[in-house]
Scaffold this motif. Structure first.
Motif, PDB file in Angstrom:
ATOM      1  N   LEU A  36       0.911  13.577  24.617  1.00 46.36           N
ATOM      2  CA  LEU A  36      -0.118  13.420  23.713  1.00 46.36           C
ATOM      3  C   LEU A  36      -1.118  14.726  24.081  1.00 46.36           C
ATOM      4  N   ALA A  37      -1.708  15.141  23.032  1.00 45.54           N
ATOM      5  CA  ALA A  37      -2.554  16.530  23.366  1.00 45.54           C
ATOM      6  C   ALA A  37      -3.907  16.238  23.419  1.00 45.54           C
ATOM      7  N   GLN A  38      -4.217  14.929  22.755  1.00 46.38           N
ATOM      8  CA  GLN A  38      -5.795  14.753  22.593  1.00 46.38           C
ATOM      9  C   GLN A  38      -6.040  13.141  22.700  1.00 46.38           C
ATOM     10  N   VAL A  39      -6.995  12.942  23.466  1.00 43.34           N
ATOM     11  CA  VAL A  39      -7.065  11.303  23.580  1.00 43.34           C
ATOM     12  C   VAL A  39      -7.603  10.679  22.383  1.00 43.34           C
ATOM     13  N   SER A  40      -7.990  11.359  21.436  1.00 44.25           N
ATOM     14  CA  SER A  40      -8.427  11.174  20.098  1.00 44.25           C
ATOM     15  C   SER A  40      -7.198  10.444  19.296  1.00 44.25           C
ATOM     16  N   GLY A  41      -6.102  10.763  19.580  1.00 45.50           N
ATOM     17  CA  GLY A  41      -4.754  10.160  19.077  1.00 45.50           C
ATOM     18  C   GLY A  41      -4.206   9.125  19.869  1.00 45.50           C
ATOM     19  N   LEU A  42      -4.944   8.594  20.738  1.00 40.86           N
ATOM     20  CA  LEU A  42      -4.394   7.751  21.596  1.00 40.86           C
ATOM     21  C   LEU A  42      -4.122   6.094  20.861  1.00 40.86           C
ATOM     22  N   ILE A  86       6.510   6.073  29.528  1.00 40.06           N
ATOM     23  CA  ILE A  86       5.095   6.680  29.971  1.00 40.06           C
ATOM     24  C   ILE A  86       4.488   7.464  29.100  1.00 40.06           C
ATOM     25  N   LEU A  87       3.143   7.344  28.775  1.00 41.51           N
ATOM     26  CA  LEU A  87       2.575   8.191  27.931  1.00 41.51           C
ATOM     27  C   LEU A  87       1.393   9.139  28.773  1.00 41.51           C
ATOM     28  N   VAL A  88       1.775  10.485  28.500  1.00 45.72           N
ATOM     29  CA  VAL A  88       1.025  11.391  29.134  1.00 45.72           C
ATOM     30  C   VAL A  88      -0.011  12.235  28.039  1.00 45.72           C
ATOM     31  N   VAL A  89      -1.427  12.053  28.624  1.00 46.81           N
ATOM     32  CA  VAL A  89      -2.260  12.515  27.683  1.00 46.81           C
ATOM     33  C   VAL A  89      -2.856  13.817  28.239  1.00 46.81           C
ATOM     34  N   GLU A  90      -2.346  14.978  27.962  1.00 52.61           N
ATOM     35  CA  GLU A  90      -3.078  16.057  28.512  1.00 52.61           C
ATOM     36  C   GLU A  90      -3.077  17.325  27.280  1.00 52.61           C
ATOM     37  N   ILE A 134      -3.682   9.881  32.139  1.00 49.69           N
ATOM     38  CA  ILE A 134      -4.566  10.762  31.293  1.00 49.69           C
ATOM     39  C   ILE A 134      -4.923  11.814  32.508  1.00 49.69           C
ATOM     40  N   ASP A 135      -4.724  13.004  31.978  1.00 56.71           N
ATOM     41  CA  ASP A 135      -5.382  14.324  32.926  1.00 56.71           C
ATOM     42  C   ASP A 135      -6.434  15.068  31.999  1.00 56.71           C
ATOM     43  N   ILE A 136      -7.594  14.748  32.645  1.00 53.39           N
ATOM     44  CA  ILE A 136      -8.877  15.326  31.883  1.00 53.39           C
ATOM     45  C   ILE A 136      -9.816  15.965  32.945  1.00 53.39           C
ATOM     46  N   ALA A 137     -10.104  17.018  32.798  1.00 58.77           N
ATOM     47  CA  ALA A 137     -10.804  18.003  33.610  1.00 58.77           C
ATOM     48  C   ALA A 137     -12.424  17.133  33.691  1.00 58.77           C
ATOM     49  N   LEU A 190     -14.380   7.490  27.893  1.00 58.57           N
ATOM     50  CA  LEU A 190     -14.189   6.199  28.479  1.00 58.57           C
ATOM     51  C   LEU A 190     -14.457   5.317  27.680  1.00 58.57           C
ATOM     52  N   GLU A 191     -15.201   5.271  26.894  1.00 63.45           N
ATOM     53  CA  GLU A 191     -15.525   4.071  25.810  1.00 63.45           C
ATOM     54  C   GLU A 191     -14.270   4.032  24.896  1.00 63.45           C
ATOM     55  N   HIS A 192     -13.945   5.098  24.408  1.00 63.47           N
ATOM     56  CA  HIS A 192     -12.705   5.298  23.321  1.00 63.47           C
ATOM     57  C   HIS A 192     -11.488   4.684  24.036  1.00 63.47           C
ATOM     58  N   LEU A 193     -11.231   5.316  25.389  1.00 60.30           N
ATOM     59  CA  LEU A 193     -10.072   4.678  26.078  1.00 60.30           C
ATOM     60  C   LEU A 193     -10.019   3.138  26.136  1.00 60.30           C
TER      61      LEU A 193
END
Length: 194
Positions: A35-41, A7-11, A55-58, A65-68
């Motif tokens: 992973l701290a940033q979505v940009s490094g996904l 599992i990869l957690v992005v937070e 992914i936990d994002i406020a 979403l496009e990047h995802l």
């Protein structure tokens, strides 16, 4: 429940990431990466090759979403996204990006297990449906090709539809090939000669 998942957690928040990881480990999953940033996904997915991305994002935005959708390959793995708030447009964009579970009102450690299990189940259902849709499309294209090949034989040989199909079948059996393969070869040859 499959506990061998990677599992990869992005937070972005380190303390929050630790809480999520602890909740995952408590639920039985031990191969968890943060992973701290979505940009490094993109790089993280290539390096870690997770089975699921959480992914936990406020407040997600359309760019996130496009990047995802570009980097996470939602057809290859389930993606669960936890957000604090959303609107109809962002919800649709998340689902169109391939997010398997889109949970509004944030991530709570007590719900994490059930949400991930739901995301995994939904992912498998969607993948099965896509597989069936692809097979139906292939069957339709094959049917069109066979019908076209029958039409060519009917015109060239002055025979009926049943006889044309019988000729395709016999040729396929004689050559140890599938009917569609013979039909495709016939259509290709006819296209070259016309």
């Amino acid at each position: 429940m499959q506990t061998s998942l990677r599992i990869l957690v992005v937070e972005a928040d380190e303390d929050r990431a630790r809480q999520i990881i602890d909740a995952l480990v408590e639920a039985g999953w031990s191969d968890v990466h943060a992973l701290a940033q979505v940009s490094g996904l993109d790089r993280a997915i290539r390096t870690i090759s997770p089975d699921i991305v959480l992914i936990d994002i406020a407040n997600p935005d359309r760019d996130t979403l496009e990047h995802l959708s570009l980097v996470s390959d939602p057809k290859a793995r389930p993606v669960a996204m936890f957000v604090d708030q959303t609107d109809d447009e962002l919800t649709r964009a998340a689902l169109n990006a391939g997010v398997s579970a889109y949970v509004v009102d944030g991530l709570t450690p007590t719900r994490i297990k059930s949400v991930l299990e739901t995301a995994i189940a939904r992912f498998h259902v969607m993948r099965q449906m896509q597989s069936e849709l692809d097979a139906a499309k292939r069957a339709l294209e094959d049917r069109k090709t066979i019908d076209r090949a029958k039409g060519i034989l009917m015109r060239q040989r002055g025979i009926g539809e049943e006889e044309a199909y019988g000729l395709l079948r016999r040729t396929a059996m004689d050559q140890g090939r599938k009917v569609i393969e013979v039909a495709q070869a016939l259509v290709t040859a006819a296209d070259l000669l016309s």
